[in-house]
Design a protein around this motif. Structure first.
Motif, PDB file in Angstrom:
ATOM      1  N   ALA A   1      -1.128   1.038   0.798  1.00 21.22           N
ATOM      2  CA  ALA A   1      -2.032   2.192   0.736  1.00 21.22           C
ATOM      3  C   ALA A   1      -1.304   3.448   0.273  1.00 21.22           C
TER       4      ALA A   1
ATOM      5  N   ALA B   1      -5.882   3.361  -2.056  1.00 20.20           N
ATOM      6  CA  ALA B   1      -6.816   2.582  -1.249  1.00 20.20           C
ATOM      7  C   ALA B   1      -7.985   3.455  -0.819  1.00 20.20           C
TER       8      ALA B   1
ATOM      9  N   THR C   1      -1.390   8.238   3.051  1.00 20.38           N
ATOM     10  CA  THR C   1      -2.682   7.874   2.480  1.00 20.38           C
ATOM     11  C   THR C   1      -3.789   8.680   3.136  1.00 20.38           C
TER      12      THR C   1
END
Length: 210
Positions: free
Chosen positions: A45, A50, A137
């Motif tokens: 990620a 993502a 992320t």
């Protein structure tokens, strides 16, 4: 349809996490991880964009209590072999219903192998505080745990949500333990399906959002 990528961890039952692959999802990359698989998912990620991240019973750090449980599991392995490890694991990984089922226990035990167990022990024993990967992320996050998880109690999931940069949800499911995606499969599937489709964050009347 988006892309769903799985990170099942080393102690997953033989069925794995493949039952998530047929769920509809929004466009983009969706990562679903169990236990220590959370770390590999977070690294992906951090390097790819993502859209969402589902962490089931996540293990991202090791504290003194978890270290003691790992020591008990390692002792069981060294003294009693795979049977010894499985017997200690039965008390730590299963919720109250599954712990009493010889059939469920046998299926889980058959999926274990000594090489995988030793690799899992080494990996989790070597964890520092890996929650920092959550800062890499902004993917929306769903954490699901068993309310009766004796190995990684619900506060582990709360810490993960607290570290998240983006939108985050957390659920604890009654009667389930560490192996929550298999112990409460239908309930977990429903939660993940809503999450992957974006239903979990759709605006509600009055300007509120879930």
């Amino acid at each position: 349809m988006g892309e769903i990528r799985l990170f099942p961890g080393l102690l997953s039952p033989p069925a794995g996490l493949e039952f998530f692959l047929d769920l509809p999802s929004e466009e983009g990359l969706h990562l679903i991880a169990f236990a220590e698989g959370a770390l590999a998912a977070l690294r992906v990620a951090s390097h790819e964009e993502a859209r969402s991240l589902v962490l089931l019973s996540p293990i991202l750090r090791r504290d003194a209590l978890l270290s003691a449980k790992l020591a008990a599991l390692r002792f069981g392995l060294e003294v009693g072999g795979m049977e010894g490890f499985a017997r200690v694991g039965r008390a730590l990984f299963f919720g109250p219903r599954a712990a009493g089922s010889e059939e469920i226990f046998a299926v889980w035990k058959e999926g274990l192998n000594e090489e995988g167990v030793r690799a899992w022990l080494a990996l989790v024993e070597g964890l520092s505080d890996e929650r920092r990967w959550l800062r890499g992320t902004s993917a929306r996050l769903l954490v699901i745990q068993g309310a009766w998880d004796a190995f990684t109690p619900p506060y582990f999931g709360k810490e993960v949500v607290d570290f998240a940069k983006g939108e985050a949800l957390r659920f604890t499911l009654e009667e389930a333990g560490h192996l929550v995606p298999w112990e409460a499969r239908e309930e977990v599937l429903d939660l993940v399906a809503d999450f992957l489709s974006g239903e979990a964050f759709r605006p509600l009347p009055g300007g509120l959002a879930l």
